[in-house]
Design a protein around this motif. Structure first.
Motif, short mmCIF file in Angstrom:
data_model
loop_
_atom_site.label_atom_id
_atom_site.label_comp_id
_atom_site.label_asym_id
_atom_site.label_seq_id
_atom_site.Cartn_x
_atom_site.Cartn_y
_atom_site.Cartn_z
N SER A 1 -7.24 4.60 -0.58
CA SER A 1 -6.92 2.88 -0.88
C SER A 1 -8.26 2.30 -1.36
O SER A 1 -8.19 1.14 -2.13
CB SER A 1 -6.39 2.46 0.51
OG SER A 1 -5.20 3.16 0.64
N HIS B 1 -1.38 3.26 -4.74
CA HIS B 1 -0.99 4.60 -5.32
C HIS B 1 0.20 4.99 -4.55
O HIS B 1 0.71 4.16 -3.94
CB HIS B 1 -2.20 5.52 -4.76
CG HIS B 1 -2.44 5.11 -3.21
ND1 HIS B 1 -1.67 5.65 -2.17
CD2 HIS B 1 -3.35 4.39 -2.58
CE1 HIS B 1 -2.11 5.18 -1.01
NE2 HIS B 1 -2.99 4.35 -1.24
N ASP C 1 0.77 -1.29 -0.13
CA ASP C 1 -0.08 0.10 0.08
C ASP C 1 0.91 1.34 0.00
O ASP C 1 1.80 1.44 0.90
CB ASP C 1 -1.08 0.04 1.16
CG ASP C 1 -2.20 0.87 1.15
OD1 ASP C 1 -1.87 2.18 1.05
OD2 ASP C 1 -3.12 0.30 1.04
#
Ligand SMILES: [Zn+2]
Length: 419
Positions: free
Chosen positions: A56, A363, A9
């Motif tokens: 997210s 991201h 993440d």
């Protein structure tokens, strides 16, 4: 072929001056990811659709191939799935923080670091003294509060309208809370069998006000007051929606007969649930750099033995990025490489049934910006016998020349499932 997606993440970053203009993925020592990139094929992926924030939940839903415009329902429904609440079709589920107010302002979004056990007492108290009278007045089970984690709970309104405007409390510290109460969307549609947007906004605002009276006199807050601590003295609902209309992955991709999601983050588990994946708990999975990488690797291997599809999500690099902690974020990349990807690779590389490994972030969470950035992310895809492209390392710059080029949104899942 079986498939595993390993997601770090917020792992991608921007060039950092202290690293000689390199990104963290370029700088980190991550021999496993580099080997997979060298032997496999790479590309970049746009994970955030236009008009959506680079959250997210948005990026992970897109990576799994879903059209956000059709399925995005906010945090409430995802967290409901994660805590095991099965939403009915007419439910409206909304995240319900317990926050701290003082002097007419929002002081913190987290109720003074409320802990789950204490919060559970307050949630039960709200159900007894706030939900029950409303349900009796309405002659139906209109509202209920459900305990989540720490300050993050759930409010379910049967027949509530999602066409309301709420203020995320973490975006409004030290602002006057009265101005931030819930409003109906302009031109909200009328939905059969549901309250109007205005009725829903009025009901939630009534509950916010009433919760303040109730919570102020609860012994938990009285004790906190005596100790000079912050009170957890108001509910604050935001980000609600209906049951997402997500078709399970099994129905979209014939190669997937059963799948598993492994994540410490409730939103990701919720996405996995609606995607038809089993949720596997791993002891010691914290969402931070001290997470149980080996345990997650082991759980992923066990899941791959039975299932065709596994989604492993590791939150640690995102948290390090939000903290602006360069050294820690480098470590989370190296941990992911050596303690999670490597053990999975060495276990599955020789299996009779080949396993395809994909690695990517959702991201950027650049250490110098400390917020999510929705630029294209680098990805790699490897399986035994894949014809390699020219990319020699896994990072934001090298993957630009990867043979998959620049994909967007559901093209990643389609590509992955077609190899
Ligand atoms: Zn993320």
């Amino acid at each position: 072929m079986k498939h595993i997606i390993i997601l770090g993440d917020g792992m991608a970053d921007l060039p950092v001056e202290r690293l000689g203009g390199k990104t963290l993925l370029q700088y980190a020592h991550k021999p496993m990811m580099d080997q997979l990139a060298r032997e496999g094929r790479c590309g970049r992926l746009i994970t955030v659709p236009e008009g959506f924030p680079p959250g997210s939940e948005v990026a992970n839903t897109a990576i799994l191939g879903y059209d956000l415009n059709k399925v995005y329902e906010g945090r409430g429904p995802l967290e409901a799935a994660s805590i095991g609440y099965k939403m009915a079709n007419d439910d409206f589920a909304i995240r319900c923080n317990i926050i701290t107010l003082a002097d007419g302002k929002i002081i913190t979004h987290n109720g003074g670091n409320l802990e789950t056990d204490d919060a559970d007492v307050l949630i039960k108290y709200l159900n007894e003294n706030l939900a029950k009278p409303i349900n009796e007045r309405e002659g139906c089970e209109r509202v209920k509060f459900i305990t989540g984690i720490q300050y993050r709970h759930l409010l379910v309104i049967k027949g509530g309208s999602k066409h309301i405007v709420c203020a995320p409390p973490h975006d409004h510290p030290n602002e006057a809370w009265r101005e931030l109460l819930v409003k109906a969307e302009e031109n909200a549609p009328v939905e059969v069998g549901r309250l109007s947007a205005q009725q829903t906004a009025d009901l939630i605002n009534e509950m916010i006000l009433k919760s303040q009276e109730l919570l102020a006199k609860h012994p938990f807050n009285q004790e906190r007051s005596k100790r000079g601590e912050r009170q957890a003295n108001s509910i604050w609902p935001w980000s609600g929606g209906y049951r997402p209309s997500m078709e399970p992955l099994q129905q979209q991709y014939p190669a997937i007969k059963s799948g598993t999601v492994i994540s410490a983050v409730d939103l990701i588990r919720g996405i996995g649930h609606y995607a038809g994946l089993k949720i596997v708990e791993v002891e010691g999975a914290t969402g931070l750099a001290d997470t149980n990488y080996e345990g997650k690797a082991q759980a992923a291997i066990e899941a791959l033995e039975n299932d065709d599809f596994v989604f492993v999500h590791v939150e640690a690099s995102d948290e390090a990025g939000h903290d602006g902690d360069l050294e820690l974020k480098l470590k989370t990349i190296e941990y992911l490489d050596q303690r999670l990807i490597a053990p999975i690779y060495y276990k599955v590389e020789s299996w009779n049934e080949p396993v395809c490994i994909a690695v990517l972030p959702d991201h950027l969470t650049p250490v110098e910006q400390r917020i999510h950035v929705g630029q294209p992310v680098p990805f790699l895809i490897w399986y035994r016998g894949i014809k390699a492209d020219d990319v020699q390392q896994y990072d934001e710059v090298s993957c630009v020349s990867g043979s998959f080029g620049l994909l967007k949104l559901n093209e990643f899942m389609q590509t992955l499932m077609s190899v």
